[in-house]
Design a protein around this motif. Structure first.
Motif, PDB file in Angstrom:
ATOM      1  N   GLU A 167       0.883  -1.331   0.121  1.00 16.67           N
ATOM      2  CA  GLU A 167      -0.099  -0.179   0.080  1.00 16.67           C
ATOM      3  C   GLU A 167       0.749   1.263   0.066  1.00 16.67           C
ATOM      4  OE1 GLU A 167      -4.190  -1.315   2.348  1.00 16.67           O
ATOM      5  OE2 GLU A 167      -2.491  -0.052   3.072  1.00 16.67           O
ATOM      6  N   HIS A 168       1.983   1.373   0.839  1.00 18.42           N
ATOM      7  CA  HIS A 168       2.745   2.288   0.902  1.00 18.42           C
ATOM      8  C   HIS A 168       4.236   2.030   0.678  1.00 18.42           C
ATOM      9  CE1 HIS A 168      -0.945   4.853   1.975  1.00 18.42           C
ATOM     10  NE2 HIS A 168      -1.165   3.784   2.831  1.00 18.42           N
ATOM     11  N   PRO A 169       4.735   1.828  -0.448  1.00 16.20           N
ATOM     12  CA  PRO A 169       6.122   1.165  -0.631  1.00 16.20           C
ATOM     13  C   PRO A 169       7.194   2.331   0.202  1.00 16.20           C
ATOM     14  CG  PRO A 169       5.070   0.887  -2.181  1.00 16.20           C
ATOM     15  CD  PRO A 169       3.981   1.810  -1.673  1.00 16.20           C
ATOM     16  N   ILE A 170       6.870   3.583   0.299  1.00 15.20           N
ATOM     17  CA  ILE A 170       7.889   4.424   1.161  1.00 15.20           C
ATOM     18  C   ILE A 170       8.173   3.918   2.441  1.00 15.20           C
ATOM     19  CG2 ILE A 170       6.074   6.033   1.821  1.00 15.20           C
ATOM     20  CD1 ILE A 170       8.166   8.229   1.203  1.00 15.20           C
ATOM     21  N   TRP A 171       7.059   3.266   3.026  1.00 14.51           N
ATOM     22  CA  TRP A 171       7.466   2.986   4.485  1.00 14.51           C
ATOM     23  C   TRP A 171       8.086   1.577   4.544  1.00 14.51           C
ATOM     24  CZ3 TRP A 171       7.495   6.173   8.213  1.00 14.51           C
ATOM     25  CH2 TRP A 171       6.463   7.272   7.978  1.00 14.51           C
ATOM     26  N   SER A 172       8.272   0.759   3.314  1.00 15.41           N
ATOM     27  CA  SER A 172       9.217  -0.197   3.467  1.00 15.41           C
ATOM     28  C   SER A 172      10.554   0.161   2.867  1.00 15.41           C
ATOM     29  CB  SER A 172       8.539  -1.520   2.688  1.00 15.41           C
ATOM     30  OG  SER A 172       8.216  -1.207   1.294  1.00 15.41           O
ATOM     31  N   SER A 173      10.757   1.242   2.494  1.00 15.55           N
ATOM     32  CA  SER A 173      12.149   1.703   1.904  1.00 15.55           C
ATOM     33  C   SER A 173      13.120   1.834   3.133  1.00 15.55           C
ATOM     34  CB  SER A 173      11.774   2.937   1.201  1.00 15.55           C
ATOM     35  OG  SER A 173      11.687   3.958   2.109  1.00 15.55           O
ATOM     36  N   PRO A 174      14.348   1.681   2.817  1.00 18.04           N
ATOM     37  CA  PRO A 174      15.305   1.653   3.661  1.00 18.04           C
ATOM     38  C   PRO A 174      15.454   3.074   4.565  1.00 18.04           C
ATOM     39  CG  PRO A 174      16.381   0.909   1.547  1.00 18.04           C
ATOM     40  CD  PRO A 174      15.152   1.481   1.258  1.00 18.04           C
ATOM     41  N   ASP A 175      15.129   4.170   4.142  1.00 15.44           N
ATOM     42  CA  ASP A 175      15.184   5.386   4.831  1.00 15.44           C
ATOM     43  C   ASP A 175      13.996   5.575   5.522  1.00 15.44           C
ATOM     44  OD1 ASP A 175      13.640   5.784   2.578  1.00 15.44           O
ATOM     45  OD2 ASP A 175      13.898   8.013   2.677  1.00 15.44           O
ATOM     46  N   ARG A 176      12.854   4.740   5.523  1.00 11.50           N
ATOM     47  CA  ARG A 176      11.670   4.971   6.469  1.00 11.50           C
ATOM     48  C   ARG A 176      11.533   3.657   7.340  1.00 11.50           C
ATOM     49  NH1 ARG A 176      10.711   9.928   6.649  1.00 11.50           N
ATOM     50  NH2 ARG A 176       8.355   9.806   6.820  1.00 11.50           N
ATOM     51  N   LEU A 177      12.187   2.466   6.805  1.00 11.64           N
ATOM     52  CA  LEU A 177      11.704   1.031   7.622  1.00 11.64           C
ATOM     53  C   LEU A 177      12.101   1.473   8.985  1.00 11.64           C
ATOM     54  CD1 LEU A 177      10.615  -1.471   7.013  1.00 11.64           C
ATOM     55  CD2 LEU A 177      12.813  -2.113   6.932  1.00 11.64           C
ATOM     56  N   ALA A 178      13.012   2.169   9.432  1.00  8.04           N
ATOM     57  CA  ALA A 178      13.406   2.235  10.980  1.00  8.04           C
ATOM     58  C   ALA A 178      12.251   2.973  11.584  1.00  8.04           C
ATOM     59  CB  ALA A 178      14.629   3.247  10.981  1.00  8.04           C
ATOM     60  N   LEU A 179      11.439   4.096  11.109  1.00  8.44           N
ATOM     61  CA  LEU A 179      10.386   4.696  11.614  1.00  8.44           C
ATOM     62  C   LEU A 179       9.250   3.685  11.557  1.00  8.44           C
ATOM     63  CD1 LEU A 179      10.699   7.969   9.940  1.00  8.44           C
ATOM     64  CD2 LEU A 179      11.585   7.287  12.205  1.00  8.44           C
ATOM     65  N   LEU A 180       9.134   2.817  10.710  1.00  8.53           N
ATOM     66  CA  LEU A 180       7.961   1.638  10.937  1.00  8.53           C
ATOM     67  C   LEU A 180       8.225   0.831  12.022  1.00  8.53           C
ATOM     68  CD1 LEU A 180       5.474   0.387   9.580  1.00  8.53           C
ATOM     69  CD2 LEU A 180       6.832  -0.626   8.135  1.00  8.53           C
ATOM     70  N   PHE A 181       9.526   0.389  12.100  1.00 10.45           N
ATOM     71  CA  PHE A 181       9.843  -0.486  13.130  1.00 10.45           C
ATOM     72  C   PHE A 181       9.809   0.020  14.446  1.00 10.45           C
ATOM     73  CE2 PHE A 181      12.710  -2.451  16.341  1.00 10.45           C
ATOM     74  CZ  PHE A 181      12.407  -3.808  16.125  1.00 10.45           C
ATOM     75  N   ALA A 182      10.222   1.071  14.726  1.00 12.93           N
ATOM     76  CA  ALA A 182       9.930   2.325  15.965  1.00 12.93           C
ATOM     77  C   ALA A 182       8.246   2.141  16.304  1.00 12.93           C
ATOM     78  CB  ALA A 182      10.667   3.568  15.854  1.00 12.93           C
ATOM     79  N   ALA A 183       7.700   2.613  15.521  1.00 14.33           N
ATOM     80  CA  ALA A 183       6.262   2.577  15.647  1.00 14.33           C
ATOM     81  C   ALA A 183       5.557   1.264  16.247  1.00 14.33           C
ATOM     82  CB  ALA A 183       5.376   3.114  14.472  1.00 14.33           C
TER      83      ALA A 183
END
Length: 230
Positions: A68-84
């Motif tokens: 749905e939102h590939p940017i959130w699985s990209s290397p520069d955003r994945l850390a934020l997804l993991f943190a959340a």
């Protein structure tokens, strides 16, 4: 009560097989420093059942992000997804005796640790919102893509059907639960939230999820299973 410090937690640099290794980090945890520190922090604070739940939430959220939102699985955003995901229930142990509901306490703790890692404020806010509203139906799904990912992943892990075609697959569920067994997560989480509200009723404002769980406990004295309102 979870550990508090003026800065982020640290992780051992020893080999996982070393006798001096402090934490064995699962392979699914992203390799960036933010994610590793977040895992180190959560793994020393959370009940094992809630930690496993949080890791499964990340796995589901990452899969959904890819769709749905590939940017959130990209290397520069994945850390934020993991943190959340890894911090979304940290409020069950952090700030247990504060007047804030556990979702907000957890969001504040996550923000504190992200700021300590020099994460930009707009990214900190994204994570804060996703955690703070993750128990708020219809709001979490629409307020931001990150909040939607966390909310839907939480629902999926607790076996609530979501309106996303073919998500999750039975194979995904089997793999995720083999990696991180459920350990009676629903009972552990529900009991943890209620225990806080018994000590501090302010943590259960009217119509909030904590207040619903507390009311169910009061209405069902002696019940020892999963909270009936979970």
């Amino acid at each position: 009560m979870c550990p508090r410090s003026s800065g982020p937690a640290t992780i051992s640099t020893s080999s996982p097989n070393s006798a001096t290794s402090e934490i064995t980090t699962p392979d699914c945890v992203p390799t960036d420093t933010i994610s590793r520190v977040a895992y180190s922090y959560a793994s020393t604070a959370l009940h094992p059942a809630i930690l496993h739940h949080s890791l499964r939430v990340f796995l589901y959220a990452r899969t959904l992000a890819q769709r749905e939102h590939p940017i959130w699985s990209s290397p520069d955003r994945l850390a934020l997804l993991f943190a959340a995901c890894i911090y979304h229930d940290i409020g069950t142990v952090c700030g247990a005796d504060s007047p804030q509901r556990f979702e907000v306490e957890g969001a504040d703790l996550a923000a504190q640790n992200l700021r300590s890692a020099n994460v930009p404020e707009h990214d900190v806010h994204e994570v804060w919102v996703a955690i703070a509203v993750h128990t708020s139906p219809h709001i979490a799904e629409r307020i931001s893509p990150l909040a939607r990912l966390v909310r839907l992943a939480v629902l999926v892990d607790f076996k609530v059907a979501v309106q996303v075609k073919d998500f999750p697959t039975e194979a995904e569920v089997e793999v995720n639960e083999a990696l991180f067994p459920r350990l009676d997560a629903a009972k552990v989480l529900g009991d943890a939230v209620v225990a806080q509200t018994v000590r501090r009723p302010e943590k259960a404002p009217s119509a909030s999820w904590p207040s619903v769980l507390l009311r169910s406990r009061v209405e069902n004295p002696g019940w020892e299973g999963v909270n009936k309102a979970f």
